[in-house]
Design an enzyme around this catalytic site. Structure first.
Site, short mmCIF file in Angstrom:
data_model
loop_
_atom_site.label_atom_id
_atom_site.label_comp_id
_atom_site.label_asym_id
_atom_site.label_seq_id
_atom_site.Cartn_x
_atom_site.Cartn_y
_atom_site.Cartn_z
CG HIS A 1 27.93 26.71 46.06
ND1 HIS A 1 27.34 26.59 44.83
CD2 HIS A 1 28.07 25.44 46.53
CE1 HIS A 1 27.11 25.31 44.57
NE2 HIS A 1 27.56 24.60 45.58
CB SER B 1 43.25 55.50 48.61
OG SER B 1 42.41 56.60 48.34
CE LYS C 1 40.43 51.05 50.34
NZ LYS C 1 39.74 51.53 49.15
CD GLU D 1 42.05 45.69 43.23
OE1 GLU D 1 41.76 46.68 42.55
OE2 GLU D 1 42.08 45.72 44.47
CE1 TYR E 1 53.70 35.99 6.18
CE2 TYR E 1 53.21 37.21 4.18
CZ TYR E 1 53.53 37.19 5.52
OH TYR E 1 53.67 38.36 6.22
#
Ligand code: ARG
Length: 459
Positions: free
Chosen positions: A155, A276, A282, A289, A316
């Site tokens: 969790h 950044s 940054k 990501e 096809y």
């Protein structure tokens, strides 16, 4: 004039011409198309369906075209619709009428089924290699971290202490299954469909097995309708790739969390992070990501393929031309993600102290404290309760369990003795879990040794 233009009295509408054409995305199968045609024409010659000299002329024409394509000398045309007819048109341009014999006993339907299988077999081999690379990298990283204690989570709450090696080896198992899955796909797509014709084979005395042998297939497909009308091999591959991407995406999510200041478990190498444009401080985990983000498009490719296939009657149908962009995108994406992700993991720094500090907070040794009482004779449910009240006490008093004095321990249960401190140390918590599959130094080392043998057997 189209290669199929005989029965038509009008030119194709220009919009339809563009709409119908797949050359923009199927030209990447040029090599498979040519090798497939060479195998086909060799067989036609051997079987006496065309003259051997004709077969040879066609072969050398095709080889010339292959060289010219690779030298960038050939421009494909939308008018010739797809890679199959582009190459056939070029062949006829180059060698004249004899080139018109290439398509004897063949249809584009079995031709495209062949080309796509050949192309994807090659891609699967490349993806398999990338999977072995990431497994190897993770194993090496795990070897350096068999004693790096970190909190294990459920969790996303600290649960029990494990080691970083144990965590990395979890992904090794996922990628090993991924490897098995794409190898299975390979086995199932390794049957040769040519000779199925448009849908019902042909009346020529073709030798399908010979073509399969020349092209290195495991055997021939056994039903002509099935051969030209199913694309389950693309769906299966897109599924296997989707699962790889799902694994990479979960791993990315963890990396993104781990390199936040809140966790600070790892530091990504500068070469694998980005900055950044406005905030000078940054350092962002863009690679992770992007991998997480790209998993979505691959799942989309899979859904597209399934939906495209689900309502089309045998054999096809032109809908199936849509298979290529989807499966190529899935293949391209996973090939892009795996190597860069592997490098990112290979170059990251593990902040061992931070991991250990985090494992020492949040009562990750509470289960072991309960087990301590159990081993001294208390039933588990009662032990669970005692430790629960200790945790509540520690939370109020801002202490960890091991920071309690023996008197404090004894105020909860007189079973506690001096040996409790050793029993609930993080090292004990980890290393007493020696059962196979567990986080202990011994168990993880055994696992690592097993995977090293596995890799040796495959590389
Ligand atoms: N470009 C077509 C495809 O990708 C090749 C097969 C075309 N066959 C046909 N009967 N139109 O599916």
């Amino acid at each position: 004039m189209k290669l199929w233009g005989g029965r038509f009295s009008k030119e194709t509408d220009t919009q339809v011409n563009d709409f119908n054409s797949s050359i923009a995305f199927d030209s990447r199968m040029y090599k498979e198309d040519i090798l497939g045609s060479i195998a086909h024409v060799t067989m036609l010659g051997d079987q006496g369906i065309i003259e051997v000299e004709e077969a040879n002329e066609i072969k050398s024409g095709l080889l010339n075209i292959l060289t010219e394509i690779e030298e960038g000398k050939i421009e494909f045309s939308i008018d010739a619709e797809d890679i199959h007819m582009n190459i056939e048109t070029k062949l006829i341009e180059k060698i004249g009428d004899v080139g018109k014999k290439l398509h004897t006993a063949r249809s584009r339907n079995d031709q495209v089924a062949l080309d796509l299988r050949m192309y994807l077999k090659k891609e699967v081999e490349e993806i398999s290699g990338y999977l072995l690379d990431i497994i190897e990298t993770l194993v090496n990283n795990a070897k350096a971290n068999t004693e790096t204690i970190m909190p294990g989570y459920t969790h996303l709450q600290r649960a029990q202490p494990i080691t970083f090696a144990h965590h990395l080896m979890a992904y090794v198992e996922m990628f090993r299954r991924d490897y098995g899955r794409i190898k299975d796909c390979y086995e199932r797509m390794n049957y040769m469909p040519l000779g199925s014709g448009a849908l019902a084979t042909s009346t020529y005395p073709i030798d399908r097995q010979k073509v399969a042998d020349i092209l290195g297939f495991n055997g021939i497909t056994l039903n002509s309708l099935d051969s030209v009308s199913d694309r389950d091999f693309t769906i299966e591959l897109a599924s296997a790739i989707s699962i790889i991407m799902m694994h990479l995406s979960r791993f990315s999510e963890e990396i993104i969390l781990w390199c936040s200041s809140e966790f600070a478990f790892i530091t990504l190498d500068d070469a694998y992070s980005t900055g950044s444009s406005i905030m000078p401080q940054k350092k962002n985990p863009d690679v992770a990501e992007l991998v997480r983000g790209k998993s979505g498009r691959v799942f989309g490719d899979l859904m597209g393929l399934l939906t495209m296939m689900k309502g089309i009657p045998l054999a096809y149908d032109k809908d199936m031309q849509e298979d290529k962009e989807a499966i190529f995108d899935a293949v391209d994406t996973v090939k892009l993600c795996l190597p860069v992700f592997t490098k990112m993991v290979e170059t990251m720094t593990v902040n061992k102290e931070n991991m250990r500090r985090a494992a020492g907070k949040g009562f990750t040794n509470a289960t072991d404290a309960a087990d301590y009482l159990v081993k001294k004779g208390l039933p588990f449910r009662e032990a669970h309760h005692v430790i629960g009240t200790i945790v509540a006490y520690c939370t109020t008093n801002q202490k960890e369990i091991e920071e309690l004095t023996l008197e404090e321990f004894k105020s909860f249960s007189d079973i506690f003795q001096e040996d409790v401190y050793k029993a609930i140390s993080l090292e004990t918590c980890v290393n007493e879990r020696k059962v196979p599959g567990g986080p202990s130094f011994i168990a993880v080392n055994n696992h690592i040794a097993f995977v090293e043998e596995y890799l040796k057997g495959l590389k």
